[in-house]
Write a protein that holds these residues in place. Structure first.
Motif, mmCIF file in Angstrom:
data_model
loop_
_atom_site.group_PDB
_atom_site.id
_atom_site.type_symbol
_atom_site.label_atom_id
_atom_site.label_comp_id
_atom_site.label_asym_id
_atom_site.label_seq_id
_atom_site.Cartn_x
_atom_site.Cartn_y
_atom_site.Cartn_z
ATOM 1 N N PHE A 111 0.818 -1.068 0.077
ATOM 2 C CA PHE A 111 0.065 -0.008 0.184
ATOM 3 C C PHE A 111 0.837 1.136 0.090
ATOM 4 O O PHE A 111 0.283 2.471 -0.089
ATOM 5 C CB PHE A 111 -0.915 -0.050 1.162
ATOM 6 C CG PHE A 111 -2.056 -1.092 1.303
ATOM 7 C CD1 PHE A 111 -2.542 -1.285 0.012
ATOM 8 C CD2 PHE A 111 -2.422 -1.610 2.331
ATOM 9 C CE1 PHE A 111 -3.576 -2.491 -0.070
ATOM 10 C CE2 PHE A 111 -3.447 -2.551 2.247
ATOM 11 C CZ PHE A 111 -4.117 -2.928 1.204
ATOM 12 N N TRP A 112 2.148 1.126 0.013
ATOM 13 C CA TRP A 112 3.165 2.344 0.063
ATOM 14 C C TRP A 112 2.811 3.176 -0.924
ATOM 15 O O TRP A 112 2.976 4.562 -0.828
ATOM 16 C CB TRP A 112 4.392 2.110 0.103
ATOM 17 C CG TRP A 112 4.862 1.357 1.350
ATOM 18 C CD1 TRP A 112 3.990 1.234 2.560
ATOM 19 C CD2 TRP A 112 6.003 0.713 1.829
ATOM 20 N NE1 TRP A 112 4.708 0.307 3.585
ATOM 21 C CE2 TRP A 112 6.010 0.362 3.270
ATOM 22 C CE3 TRP A 112 7.299 0.723 1.275
ATOM 23 C CZ2 TRP A 112 6.945 -0.309 4.008
ATOM 24 C CZ3 TRP A 112 8.512 0.094 1.856
ATOM 25 C CH2 TRP A 112 8.191 -0.397 3.361
ATOM 26 N N ALA A 113 2.525 2.858 -2.227
ATOM 27 C CA ALA A 113 2.388 3.613 -3.515
ATOM 28 C C ALA A 113 1.173 4.503 -3.104
ATOM 29 O O ALA A 113 1.206 5.853 -3.627
ATOM 30 C CB ALA A 113 2.229 2.889 -4.572
ATOM 31 N N SER A 114 0.284 4.053 -2.823
ATOM 32 C CA SER A 114 -1.000 4.907 -2.418
ATOM 33 C C SER A 114 -1.231 5.541 -1.039
ATOM 34 O O SER A 114 -1.959 6.495 -0.936
ATOM 35 C CB SER A 114 -2.323 4.100 -2.574
ATOM 36 O OG SER A 114 -2.282 2.976 -1.566
ATOM 37 N N ASP A 115 -0.477 5.274 0.017
ATOM 38 C CA ASP A 115 0.053 5.831 1.200
ATOM 39 C C ASP A 115 1.324 6.319 1.333
ATOM 40 O O ASP A 115 2.249 5.390 2.129
ATOM 41 C CB ASP A 115 -0.504 4.998 2.218
ATOM 42 C CG ASP A 115 -1.939 4.619 2.283
ATOM 43 O OD1 ASP A 115 -3.046 5.303 2.766
ATOM 44 O OD2 ASP A 115 -2.493 3.769 1.618
ATOM 45 N N PRO A 116 1.884 7.265 0.789
ATOM 46 C CA PRO A 116 3.205 7.823 0.665
ATOM 47 C C PRO A 116 3.737 7.970 2.189
ATOM 48 O O PRO A 116 5.073 7.587 2.342
ATOM 49 C CB PRO A 116 3.413 8.968 0.162
ATOM 50 C CG PRO A 116 2.102 9.122 -0.675
ATOM 51 C CD PRO A 116 0.996 8.364 -0.080
ATOM 52 N N ASP A 117 2.932 8.109 3.207
ATOM 53 C CA ASP A 117 3.446 8.064 4.780
ATOM 54 C C ASP A 117 3.391 7.024 5.282
ATOM 55 O O ASP A 117 3.983 6.708 6.485
ATOM 56 C CB ASP A 117 2.592 9.129 5.465
ATOM 57 C CG ASP A 117 1.218 8.570 5.492
ATOM 58 O OD1 ASP A 117 0.750 7.691 5.037
ATOM 59 O OD2 ASP A 117 0.378 9.280 6.424
ATOM 60 N N ARG A 118 3.176 5.855 4.555
ATOM 61 C CA ARG A 118 3.217 4.440 4.851
ATOM 62 C C ARG A 118 2.593 4.161 6.142
ATOM 63 O O ARG A 118 2.695 3.220 7.004
ATOM 64 C CB ARG A 118 4.657 4.187 5.008
ATOM 65 C CG ARG A 118 5.556 4.194 3.743
ATOM 66 C CD ARG A 118 6.962 3.828 4.105
ATOM 67 N NE ARG A 118 7.716 3.877 2.828
ATOM 68 C CZ ARG A 118 8.925 3.413 2.623
ATOM 69 N NH1 ARG A 118 9.607 2.978 3.595
ATOM 70 N NH2 ARG A 118 9.672 3.746 1.406
ATOM 71 N N LYS A 119 1.291 5.008 6.205
ATOM 72 C CA LYS A 119 0.525 4.762 7.433
ATOM 73 C C LYS A 119 -0.753 4.550 6.884
ATOM 74 O O LYS A 119 -1.389 5.037 5.909
ATOM 75 C CB LYS A 119 0.349 5.822 8.227
ATOM 76 C CG LYS A 119 1.722 6.109 8.827
ATOM 77 C CD LYS A 119 2.374 5.430 9.848
ATOM 78 C CE LYS A 119 3.594 5.807 10.730
ATOM 79 N NZ LYS A 119 4.595 6.238 9.806
#
Length: 473
Positions: A111-119
């Motif tokens: 999911f990091w691509a859609s949630d750049p803050d990785r949260k």
């Protein structure tokens, strides 16, 4: 239309609905969290107030599923969304209201691509943290899970509306930090973030494996269902409760009553922000997902395109602004210098939303996105909301290029005819490179983009050819 600080809002004289609108309302509120989750004070009151509002609104026929404290587990909320809100059909409303804590957890790498803050932003159910001998078990309801659930119930074509008075609002917050003498309590579960969960703990894990997200788009695997989301605050802000209720919920219900429930979502956001921001660092948000538009009326209590337009082209081109009374600042209009309000506007016409009387106001102070007003003669009723008309208002000229991709020329012809009556400040140019915006006429629909960027529409609008769609664009 909202672009570069410029807003045009079409306003209707409102007609009473003759048929009540069915609303399936899932209302969840949690005060009595179990340790180690801090308890809250105003969430049950919030739920009671929302329920009372729905019951007292003549145009609505509400059916309720209410989850309070220990009833509001993750499993109960998920079941309520799928099996209770999932009953709502076309022309009906599926409303999910949550009042409680919000927090964040570490996102899986897929999911990091859609949630750049990785949260992942999460709601905290009653059983959000369960203490076991082997350590804590987390049952948070993540934004990706909500996206999955909303898409499931939106298949019935109901009007899906989510209202969150917490920090998965525009981020999720109701934090039991130290209370001030006035008992301002932010609703956010403190901490950097919760640990990454096992994939099997996601509600969609039985249907979607994590490996699929490595090769397929999240938009394909977790499509965004059509819905409107109203949020108490930005992700980095807290959503406060005071005097036994949530600030967002209290102001939302007050404004709905003051406007007779006849208000678009974009206007509602503007009015709530003006009501809240003078006392709290909290910025309510509205988001339209899955092709919806924020210009839709609240719960569709006034269908777009019905009613008698105040401005049918007989008056000069201009903006409509909201005017309401703020106990701290006085009379306030929700537009300022960024929207083109200037010192040249010595008088402003203000009209009752109920169409009963007009007033004349004088600008006292023009801020970046607001204007303080005083009235000549009779002052309006402070408990109501009003509209102001600002003729010929634009912060700067807007240059528009019309690009037609269709062999059929009718869409271009319709739009050219509409531009003849737009008025000063908005005009056509002959070259795309000279334009601020482009109206794309493609496959018998309209959309708005930046120049030379036809693949990324700036709005959710993709309107088929019609007199209404040309006006809306």
């Amino acid at each position: 239309i909202v672009s570069s600080g410029y807003t045009e809002i079409t306003y209707f004289r409102y007609n009473k609905m003759t048929k009540k609108k069915k609303v399936y309302a899932l209302l969840a509120g949690i005060n009595d969290y179990r340790q180690p989750i801090p308890k809250l004070r105003g969430c049950l009151h919030d739920v009671a107030q929302v329920k009372s509002y729905l019951e007292q609104t003549e145009e609505l026929d509400p059916v309720f599923s209410v989850l309070l404290d220990k009833e509001a587990t993750k499993a109960a909320i998920v079941d309520g969304i799928l099996n209770f809100l999932g009953k709502a059909q076309s022309g009906e409303v599926a409303l999910f209201y949550f009042s409680g804590h919000g927090t964040r957890e570490k996102a899986p790498e897929v999911f990091w691509a859609s949630d750049p803050d990785r949260k992942l932003q999460c709601l905290v159910p009653y059983d959000g943290i369960e203490e076991n001998k082997s350590g804590p078990k987390y049952n948070l309801l993540a934004n990706k899970e909500l996206r999955y659930l909303i898409n499931k119930i939106s298949e019935n074509n109901s009007h899906v509306l989510t209202l969150f008075d917490c920090c998965h609002s525009g981020g999720a917050s109701r934090n039991a930090g130290g209370a001030t003498p006035r008992q301002f309590i932010p609703r956010f579960l403190a901490g950097e973030s919760f640990p990454e969960r096992k994939w099997s703990d996601f509600v969609f894990s039985g249907e979607l494996s994590s490996s699929r997200f490595q090769s397929e788009s999240i938009k394909t695997l977790l499509p965004e269902g059509p819905h409107i989301h109203l949020a108490a605050a930005l992700p980095e802000e807290s959503a406060y409760e005071t005097d036994g209720s949530g600030v967002f919920t209290r102001n939302l219900l007050d404004l709905l009553r003051r406007t007779g429930n006849r208000i678009t979502y974009v206007d509602l956001q503007s009015l709530i922000r003006n009501s809240v921001k003078s006392n709290f660092r909290q910025t309510p948000q509205v988001y339209a997902g899955g092709g919806q538009t924020v210009f839709r009326f609240f719960m569709d209590l006034m269908p777009m395109g019905e009613g008698n337009l105040i401005n049918k082209g007989e008056e000069p081109f201009g903006l409509m602004a909201n005017v309401n009374y703020n106990k701290t600042l006085g009379w306030q209009m929700d537009m300022g210098r960024l929207q083109g309000v200037s010192d040249t506007q010595t008088q402003i016409k203000v009209e009752s939303k109920k169409g009963q009387k007009d007033f004349i106001a004088l600008p006292v102070k023009i801020g970046p996105d607001y204007t303080l007003l005083k009235f000549e003669g009779t002052e309006p009723d402070q408990s109501e909301s009003y509209l102001a008309f600002l003729p010929n208002s634009l912060s700067s000229p807007i240059r528009v290029f019309l690009r037609n991709w269709d062999e059929d020329q009718s869409g271009l012809t319709f739009m050219e005819e509409k531009f003849d009556g737009v008025g000063p400040g908005v005009f056509r140019v002959d070259m795309e490179s000279e334009a601020d915006y482009v109206v794309q006429i493609k496959e018998q629909t309209y959309s708005i983009t930046f120049p030379e960027d036809d693949k990324r529409p700036l709005t959710a609008l993709a309107e088929p050819y019609s007199p209404h769609s040309e006006r809306q664009i």
